[in-house]
Design a protein around this motif. Structure first.
Motif, short mmCIF file in Angstrom:
data_model
loop_
_atom_site.label_atom_id
_atom_site.label_comp_id
_atom_site.label_asym_id
_atom_site.label_seq_id
_atom_site.Cartn_x
_atom_site.Cartn_y
_atom_site.Cartn_z
N ALA A 87 0.86 -1.15 0.09
CA ALA A 87 0.05 -0.04 0.09
C ALA A 87 0.75 1.22 -0.05
O ALA A 87 0.35 2.08 -0.51
CB ALA A 87 -0.92 0.16 1.29
N LEU A 88 1.88 1.18 0.79
CA LEU A 88 3.08 2.28 0.72
C LEU A 88 3.46 2.64 -0.66
O LEU A 88 3.51 3.80 -1.03
CB LEU A 88 3.82 2.28 1.84
CG LEU A 88 4.86 3.19 2.05
CD1 LEU A 88 4.22 4.42 2.16
CD2 LEU A 88 5.87 3.01 2.79
N ILE A 89 4.21 1.79 -1.22
CA ILE A 89 4.96 1.93 -2.48
C ILE A 89 3.76 2.17 -3.60
O ILE A 89 3.91 3.05 -4.52
CB ILE A 89 5.69 0.78 -2.90
CG1 ILE A 89 4.85 -0.55 -3.07
CG2 ILE A 89 6.57 0.42 -1.87
CD1 ILE A 89 5.61 -1.84 -3.69
N THR A 90 2.37 1.77 -3.52
CA THR A 90 1.37 1.95 -4.44
C THR A 90 1.00 3.58 -4.17
O THR A 90 0.93 4.04 -5.28
CB THR A 90 0.19 1.11 -4.24
OG1 THR A 90 0.78 -0.22 -4.38
CG2 THR A 90 -1.02 1.47 -5.20
N TYR B 90 9.26 -1.34 -6.05
CA TYR B 90 9.53 0.04 -5.52
C TYR B 90 9.21 0.96 -6.63
O TYR B 90 9.28 0.74 -7.70
CB TYR B 90 11.29 0.16 -5.10
CG TYR B 90 11.98 -0.04 -6.28
CD1 TYR B 90 12.56 1.03 -6.90
CD2 TYR B 90 12.42 -1.27 -6.65
CE1 TYR B 90 13.24 0.84 -8.07
CE2 TYR B 90 13.39 -1.39 -7.74
CZ TYR B 90 13.82 -0.38 -8.43
OH TYR B 90 14.39 -0.65 -9.47
N PRO B 91 8.86 2.19 -6.27
CA PRO B 91 8.46 3.16 -7.45
C PRO B 91 9.55 3.78 -8.07
O PRO B 91 10.78 4.05 -7.79
CB PRO B 91 8.00 4.57 -6.32
CG PRO B 91 8.56 3.97 -5.11
CD PRO B 91 8.54 2.72 -5.03
N HIS B 92 9.59 3.42 -9.35
CA HIS B 92 10.59 3.80 -10.28
C HIS B 92 10.49 5.63 -10.35
O HIS B 92 11.58 6.10 -10.75
CB HIS B 92 10.58 3.23 -11.60
CG HIS B 92 10.79 1.88 -11.59
ND1 HIS B 92 10.59 0.94 -12.49
CD2 HIS B 92 11.37 0.99 -10.53
CE1 HIS B 92 10.90 -0.21 -12.27
NE2 HIS B 92 11.49 -0.32 -11.03
N ILE B 93 9.51 5.95 -10.48
CA ILE B 93 9.13 7.62 -10.46
C ILE B 93 8.60 7.92 -9.21
O ILE B 93 7.29 7.54 -9.09
CB ILE B 93 8.31 7.78 -11.65
CG1 ILE B 93 9.08 7.50 -12.95
CG2 ILE B 93 8.18 9.59 -11.71
CD1 ILE B 93 8.53 7.85 -14.22
N GLU C 127 2.50 2.88 -13.56
CA GLU C 127 3.37 2.00 -12.80
C GLU C 127 2.73 0.94 -11.97
O GLU C 127 3.23 -0.14 -11.98
CB GLU C 127 4.50 2.83 -12.11
CG GLU C 127 5.49 1.66 -11.66
CD GLU C 127 6.77 2.54 -10.79
OE1 GLU C 127 7.42 1.87 -10.29
OE2 GLU C 127 6.54 3.92 -10.96
N ILE C 128 1.68 1.65 -11.48
CA ILE C 128 0.72 0.61 -10.55
C ILE C 128 0.17 -0.40 -11.48
O ILE C 128 0.16 -1.64 -10.83
CB ILE C 128 -0.54 1.39 -9.91
CG1 ILE C 128 -0.02 2.34 -9.03
CG2 ILE C 128 -1.56 0.62 -9.38
CD1 ILE C 128 -1.03 3.32 -8.39
N PHE C 129 -0.18 -0.41 -12.73
CA PHE C 129 -0.68 -1.38 -13.56
C PHE C 129 0.27 -2.01 -14.47
O PHE C 129 -0.18 -2.72 -15.14
CB PHE C 129 -1.80 -0.92 -14.38
CG PHE C 129 -3.29 -0.30 -13.33
CD1 PHE C 129 -4.07 -1.18 -13.09
CD2 PHE C 129 -3.28 1.03 -12.93
CE1 PHE C 129 -5.09 -0.69 -12.24
CE2 PHE C 129 -4.31 1.26 -12.17
CZ PHE C 129 -5.37 0.41 -11.90
N GLN C 130 1.70 -1.67 -14.16
CA GLN C 130 2.49 -1.99 -14.87
C GLN C 130 2.55 -3.72 -14.67
O GLN C 130 2.38 -4.17 -13.60
CB GLN C 130 3.91 -1.49 -14.70
CG GLN C 130 5.11 -2.18 -15.37
CD GLN C 130 6.21 -1.30 -15.31
OE1 GLN C 130 5.98 0.17 -15.14
NE2 GLN C 130 7.48 -1.89 -15.27
N ASN C 131 3.01 -4.50 -15.89
CA ASN C 131 3.24 -5.86 -15.86
C ASN C 131 4.41 -6.32 -16.59
O ASN C 131 4.66 -6.16 -17.52
CB ASN C 131 1.70 -6.57 -16.48
CG ASN C 131 1.84 -8.09 -16.10
OD1 ASN C 131 2.47 -8.60 -15.27
ND2 ASN C 131 1.18 -8.90 -16.95
N PRO C 132 5.18 -7.12 -15.74
CA PRO C 132 5.16 -7.53 -14.24
C PRO C 132 5.20 -5.99 -13.39
O PRO C 132 5.71 -5.09 -13.71
CB PRO C 132 6.58 -8.33 -14.09
CG PRO C 132 7.52 -7.85 -15.25
CD PRO C 132 6.68 -7.37 -16.15
#
Length: 282
Positions: free
Chosen positions: A33-36, A52-55, A43-48
């Motif tokens: 939840a924190l990294i989201t 950790y947040p890239h941006i 990025e949240i819906f990125q697959n895979p």
């Protein structure tokens, strides 16, 4: 002897590793939840998925302090006032009630205790309609008072059942000694019995606060104005308005969790001692 120590050290090491694994599994949803909340929507819906947040995205937190229906500080204040009020009512009513149940034998005592247990089992949906009618007739509907009274009904039975064991375990000789020192029944109750039961009172206060803080049903049902609603109701409505912006929802959830985490960190001593003492003394 040395071999036993080695086996003991190996067993302790294995238990520590196992405990760390369990801790990581339990804390993973909170970490996610924190990294989201710090990711962009893409990025949240990125697959895979990324771990950790890239941006780094802080807009989800900045949006909570802006003026509008979902101002974080206002919702925070509403939840705090409702939770403090429910906690105060629960403690003030539960302490003397539990003392009376523990120290006096009267007709209907067991039935009363059973009724407190039954109220803990009832689903919230069963209580909403009668409470709605009551608050309408009392002219407190759509006010903080309605939410405070409703949330207090959750904490009062729990507090009575916990504190009853504390007061029942206090020797009668201690009260009689207080009477010999010049105390009457009320002053002995205030000066002697309540300090002895302090761990239990603290546990009841903490859990009553947490019950009210995490409540959604009462806050949504008995308060219509968004400006008066608690932070949990804000999250629910936030999902309706920003259904696809999971970063915003996660940020709101993280902010909601902060008081609960702080309470367990700083009040852990009271929670553990209060729960265990009540169990042993009961």
């Amino acid at each position: 002897m040395d071999e036993e120590k080695k086996v003991s050290k190996k067993a302790n090491l294995m238990l520590c590793i196992f405990s760390v694994i369990i801790l990581c599994v339990l804390l993973f949803p909170l970490y996610w939840a924190l990294i989201t909340s710090l990711k962009t929507e893409q990025e949240i819906f990125q697959n895979p998925p990324t771990f950790y947040p890239h941006i780094l995205n802080l807009k989800s937190y900045a949006a909570q302090v802006e003026t509008g229906d979902f101002n974080m500080f206002r919702s925070f204040g509403n939840s705090f006032l409702i939770s403090i009020g429910a906690m105060a009512i629960a403690v003030i009513l539960a302490v003397p009630a539990s003392y009376g149940i523990a120290k006096y034998r009267f007709a209907g005592r067991k039935a009363m205790l059973l009724s407190f247990l039954v109220t803990q089992m009832l689903p919230v949906s069963v209580l909403l309609t009668p409470m709605f009618i009551m608050f309408k007739n009392m002219h407190v509907y759509n006010t903080w008072i309605a939410a405070v009274l409703a949330d207090a009904t959750i904490g009062i039975p729990f507090s009575i059942l916990i504190l009853k064991n504390y007061f029942a375990s206090i020797p009668k000789d201690m009260e009689e000694a207080a009477y010999l020192d010049g105390c009457n029944r009320f002053t002995a109750f205030i000066r002697i019995l309540i300090p002895i039961a302090k761990p239990g009172v603290m546990v009841c206060a903490i859990f009553s606060f947490l019950y009210a803080w995490g409540d959604l049903a009462y806050g949504m049902t008995f308060i219509l104005d968004q400006e008066k609603r608690p932070i949990t109701a804000g999250i629910f409505n936030f999902m309706g308005q920003y259904g696809t912006k999971w970063s915003y929802l996660s940020a709101f959830a993280i902010v909601t969790i902060i008081p609960v985490a702080l309470i367990f960190i700083f009040m852990q001593k009271y929670i553990v001692s209060g729960m265990t003492s009540g169990a042993v003394k009961g």
